[in-house]
Structures are given as structure tokens and as C-alpha cells.
Design an enzyme around this catalytic site. Structure first.
Site, PDB file in Angstrom:
ATOM      1  N   SER A  57       0.875  -1.172   0.000  1.00 15.95           N
ATOM      2  CA  SER A  57       0.000   0.000   0.000  1.00 15.95           C
ATOM      3  C   SER A  57       0.912   1.222   0.000  1.00 15.95           C
ATOM      4  O   SER A  57       2.096   1.116   0.371  1.00 15.95           O
ATOM      5  CB  SER A  57      -0.855   0.000   1.272  1.00 15.95           C
ATOM      6  OG  SER A  57      -1.412   1.280   1.505  1.00 15.95           O
ATOM      7  N   TYR A 104      -2.548  -1.761  10.158  1.00 18.85           N
ATOM      8  CA  TYR A 104      -2.565  -1.819   8.691  1.00 18.85           C
ATOM      9  C   TYR A 104      -1.213  -1.366   8.133  1.00 18.85           C
ATOM     10  O   TYR A 104      -0.592  -2.064   7.321  1.00 18.85           O
ATOM     11  CB  TYR A 104      -3.702  -0.933   8.157  1.00 18.85           C
ATOM     12  CG  TYR A 104      -3.881  -1.026   6.654  1.00 18.85           C
ATOM     13  CD1 TYR A 104      -4.642  -2.049   6.099  1.00 18.85           C
ATOM     14  CD2 TYR A 104      -3.296  -0.100   5.796  1.00 18.85           C
ATOM     15  CE1 TYR A 104      -4.809  -2.150   4.724  1.00 18.85           C
ATOM     16  CE2 TYR A 104      -3.456  -0.190   4.419  1.00 18.85           C
ATOM     17  CZ  TYR A 104      -4.221  -1.214   3.890  1.00 18.85           C
ATOM     18  OH  TYR A 104      -4.385  -1.311   2.521  1.00 18.85           O
TER      19      TYR A 104
HETATM   20  P1  NDP Z   1     -11.714  -5.542  -0.611  1.00 14.02           P
HETATM   21  O1  NDP Z   1     -12.273  -5.471   0.761  1.00 14.02           O
HETATM   22  O2  NDP Z   1     -12.532  -5.104  -1.748  1.00 14.02           O
HETATM   23  O3  NDP Z   1     -11.183  -7.018  -0.901  1.00 14.02           O
HETATM   24  C1  NDP Z   1     -10.469  -7.715   0.055  1.00 14.02           C
HETATM   25  C2  NDP Z   1     -10.392  -9.153  -0.427  1.00 14.02           C
HETATM   26  O4  NDP Z   1      -9.650  -9.919   0.510  1.00 14.02           O
HETATM   27  C3  NDP Z   1     -11.761  -9.780  -0.570  1.00 14.02           C
HETATM   28  O5  NDP Z   1     -11.815 -10.460  -1.797  1.00 14.02           O
HETATM   29  C4  NDP Z   1     -11.827 -10.734   0.615  1.00 14.02           C
HETATM   30  O6  NDP Z   1     -12.614 -11.864   0.268  1.00 14.02           O
HETATM   31  C5  NDP Z   1     -10.370 -11.111   0.796  1.00 14.02           C
HETATM   32  N1  NDP Z   1     -10.075 -11.548   2.157  1.00 14.02           N
HETATM   33  C6  NDP Z   1     -10.120 -10.829   3.304  1.00 14.02           C
HETATM   34  N2  NDP Z   1      -9.803 -11.604   4.349  1.00 14.02           N
HETATM   35  C7  NDP Z   1      -9.544 -12.837   3.850  1.00 14.02           C
HETATM   36  C8  NDP Z   1      -9.181 -14.064   4.423  1.00 14.02           C
HETATM   37  N3  NDP Z   1      -8.997 -14.214   5.749  1.00 14.02           N
HETATM   38  N4  NDP Z   1      -9.028 -15.142   3.621  1.00 14.02           N
HETATM   39  C9  NDP Z   1      -9.210 -15.020   2.279  1.00 14.02           C
HETATM   40  N5  NDP Z   1      -9.538 -13.890   1.676  1.00 14.02           N
HETATM   41  C10 NDP Z   1      -9.711 -12.804   2.460  1.00 14.02           C
HETATM   42  O7  NDP Z   1     -10.355  -4.709  -0.532  1.00 14.02           O
HETATM   43  P2  NDP Z   1      -9.372  -4.162  -1.664  1.00 14.02           P
HETATM   44  O8  NDP Z   1      -9.636  -4.813  -2.944  1.00 14.02           O
HETATM   45  O9  NDP Z   1      -9.375  -2.709  -1.556  1.00 14.02           O
HETATM   46  O10 NDP Z   1      -7.988  -4.661  -1.059  1.00 14.02           O
HETATM   47  C11 NDP Z   1      -7.191  -5.665  -1.662  1.00 14.02           C
HETATM   48  C12 NDP Z   1      -5.759  -5.481  -1.198  1.00 14.02           C
HETATM   49  O11 NDP Z   1      -5.290  -4.205  -1.637  1.00 14.02           O
HETATM   50  C13 NDP Z   1      -5.601  -5.490   0.314  1.00 14.02           C
HETATM   51  O12 NDP Z   1      -4.393  -6.127   0.657  1.00 14.02           O
HETATM   52  C14 NDP Z   1      -5.533  -4.011   0.663  1.00 14.02           C
HETATM   53  O13 NDP Z   1      -4.842  -3.774   1.852  1.00 14.02           O
HETATM   54  C15 NDP Z   1      -4.760  -3.499  -0.541  1.00 14.02           C
HETATM   55  N6  NDP Z   1      -4.875  -2.064  -0.757  1.00 14.02           N
HETATM   56  C16 NDP Z   1      -6.087  -1.476  -1.021  1.00 14.02           C
HETATM   57  C17 NDP Z   1      -6.147  -0.122  -1.262  1.00 14.02           C
HETATM   58  C18 NDP Z   1      -7.431   0.555  -1.611  1.00 14.02           C
HETATM   59  O14 NDP Z   1      -7.431   1.807  -1.691  1.00 14.02           O
HETATM   60  N7  NDP Z   1      -8.523  -0.150  -1.850  1.00 14.02           N
HETATM   61  C19 NDP Z   1      -4.963   0.724  -1.207  1.00 14.02           C
HETATM   62  C20 NDP Z   1      -3.750   0.008  -0.914  1.00 14.02           C
HETATM   63  C21 NDP Z   1      -3.724  -1.334  -0.709  1.00 14.02           C
HETATM   64  P3  NDP Z   1     -13.587 -12.620   1.319  1.00 14.02           P
HETATM   65  O15 NDP Z   1     -14.273 -11.568   2.113  1.00 14.02           O
HETATM   66  O16 NDP Z   1     -14.456 -13.458   0.457  1.00 14.02           O
HETATM   67  O17 NDP Z   1     -12.687 -13.468   2.157  1.00 14.02           O
END
Ligand code: NDP
Length: 256
Positions: free
Chosen positions: A146, A159
């Protein structure tokens, strides 16, 4: 070997059933890879796999659990015969003042964002070694950090800690596994419009305006903004790129 061609390659994208993970999976599938979308929510997974057509399947896994990570990798190899690309993307956030987190909240964020990458990478390693030895371009690990891997924010202590750690983990893997023809890099997204940031916008007053002011591109990213960098870091085009972290952030890291 074509630089950005992933034909014949097999990828796992954790958290590939939504948000940034799905945006990256679209890129990988578009470049010819077969993609396993991993997550906990099967309904979201089925919808995401349908969006990608025949190129993707959903597999249920809680990537904070070692047994799930091992099963995810084993099931992927059983189904597709190989594993070439691992995208450690699953993540979560809990927004509070640093002094207010419970220990359980701290561990939840660290386990989801950081420990999961360790567990999946460890489970994938023997298959990535086999992929690297095929000499069809390197095998690839892509970790999602991030912009908070680089700078602080008041409501993001675990985070930011997890995202800083994943950058150092990336360097460790890159140096250890270079001998196996495995490259490992991190992507540092800026503010991307997903479920994660939707909840942040609801919780943090003025966040939308702050993001627009902080981002030279003057817009939120969309998950598809990450498609191209995912293809680059998963493809032979990046075979001499390893151990680095590349922002994909509309320029916000470039701003003082
Ligand atoms: P979302 O909340 O849209 O997606 C998160 C994903 O992670 C979901 O598909 C969720 O699926 C999965 N997930 C969460 N916990 C688990 C778990 N224990 N096991 C398996 N899957 C898991 O978030 P983003 O798409 O925004 O984030 C994706 C990545 O990008 C993250 O690492 C986030 O920190 C990073 N990021 C995001 C930013 C942003 O602005 N959006 C900026 C910088 C980094 P499910 O719930 O089905 O398990």
C-alpha cells in the site's frame, strides 16, 4: 517467449473474488493465464469467476489458516497441473486510534495482510520452483502492499505495520528465491475505489476530499487500474525485476 504473454500459466490471486484482486485477475486472465480466485465468500467468488468466463475458478480459503493455504495450493495443482504465479492480495483494515486497538484486532489485521502472504508463499514454493525450472520465464510472487507501506496515517497502525512488513518480506523472498528463478515484487496501490475504501469513506469525514487533494491524478483508482502492473509483474517482461515495490497510485507517492 513473448514478454507479456501468460498463455499456459496458472495463477492464484488471494482475495481475487472482489476489489483489487479481481482487477488484477482480469489482467492475468486477459494475458492468457488460468486464474484461481481465492476468498471466503463463495457467492462473491461465483460472481467474479463468471465475470472472467472460463479462465477462472473460485476456491474457498481463509488465508489466515495454514491448512487452508496448503489446500488451496494443492487443489490448484491438482486441477491445473502447475502453479506459476501467486498474488498475495487478501487484506483488511480496522480504523481506530492506535491506543484503542484490542490485541485480537491487531492480530486480525496482521494475520490477514501479512501472515497470509507468508503461509501462501511457503505452500506455493515447491510448485514455483518447478515453474522456474521450466524456463518459460520466471515464477512470480506479487505481494500487495500500500502507499501506507511508505507513509503513516493516524487510524491505520496495524494496517501500516502489516504493509511495511510485506515490503520487507518481499525483499527477503526475492533474495532467497532468486536462485530458483522466482521473482518477487510488491505493488503499492494508492486509493482505489473498493468495498474496503467504501467503508473508510463512511467512517472518516473528509476522506474523499483528502484523497483527491493528495492524488495528482485527482481521482480515485479503480480495480482495473491494477490489471496492467499485475500482468507486468507476472510475466517474462519482469524477469530481471525482483525485490522491489512499485506504487500504482495516480502519483500520490511523488507528492511531498
Ligand atoms: P476488498 O475489501 O474489496 O477485498 C479484500 C479481499 O480480501 C476480498 O476479496 C476478501 O474476500 C479477501 N479476504 C479478506 N480476508 C480474507 C481471508 N482471511 N481469507 C481469504 N480472503 C480474504 O479490498 P481491496 O480490494 O481494496 O484490497 C485488496 C488489497 O489491496 C488489500 O491487501 C488491501 O490492503 C490493498 N490495498 C487497497 C487499497 C485501496 O485503496 N482499496 C490501497 C492500498 C492497498 P472474502 O471476504 O471473500 O474473504
Amino acid at each position: 517467449m513473448k514478454l507479456f504473454d501468460l498463455t499456459g500459466k496458472v495463477a492464484i490471486v488471494t482475495g481475487g473474488n472482489g476489489g483489487i484482486g479481481l482487477g488484477m485477475a482480469k489482467g492475468l486472465a486477459g494475458a492468457g493465464a488460468r486464474v484461481v480466485l481465492a476468498g471466503r465468500n463463495a457467492a462473491k467468488g461465483a460472481k467474479a469467476a463468471a465475470e472472467l468466463g472460463g479462465a477462472a475458478v473460485f476456491m474457498a480459503a481463509d488465508v489466515t489458516k495454514k491448512a487452508d493455504c496448503e489446500k488451496l495450493v494443492a487443489d490448484t495443482v491438482a486441477r491445473f497441473g502447475r502453479l506459476d504465479i501467486l498474488v498475495n492480495n487478501a487484506g483488511t483494515a480496522i480504523r481506530k486510534n492506535p491506543q484503542d486497538y484490542t490485541e485480537a484486532e491487531w492480530h486480525k489485521v496482521m494475520d490477514t495482510n501479512m501472515t497470509s502472504a507468508f503461509l501462501c508463499s511457503q505452500a506455493a514454493y515447491p510448485h514455483l520452483v518447478a515453474s522456474g525450472a521450466r524456463n518459460e520465464g520466471g515464477a512470480k510472487v506479487v505481494n500487495i502492499g500500500s502507499v501506507m507501506s511508505l507513509f503513516g496515517a493516524p487510524h491505520a497502525a496495524p494496517y501500516a505495520a502489516s504493509k511495511g512488513a510485506i515490503m520487507q518480506f518481499t525483499k527477503a523472498i526475492a533474495t532467497a528465491w532468486a536462485k530458483d528463478n522466482i521473482q518477487c515484487n510488491a505493488v503499492l496501490p494508492g486509493w482505489i475505489d473498493t468495498e474496503l475504501t467504501m467503508s473508510a469513506r463512511e467512517q472518516v469525514a473528509g476522506l474523499n476530499e483528502a484523497v483527491l487533494a493528495r492524488t495528482p491524478a485527482a481521482r480515485w483508482g479503480v480495480p482495473e487500474d491494477l490489471s496492467g502492473i499485475a500482468v507486468f509483474l507476472a510475466s517474462p517482461g519482469s524477469d530481471f525485476v525482483t525485490g522491489t515495490a512499485i506504487p500504482c497510485d495516480g502519483g500520490c507517492c511523488a507528492r511531498a
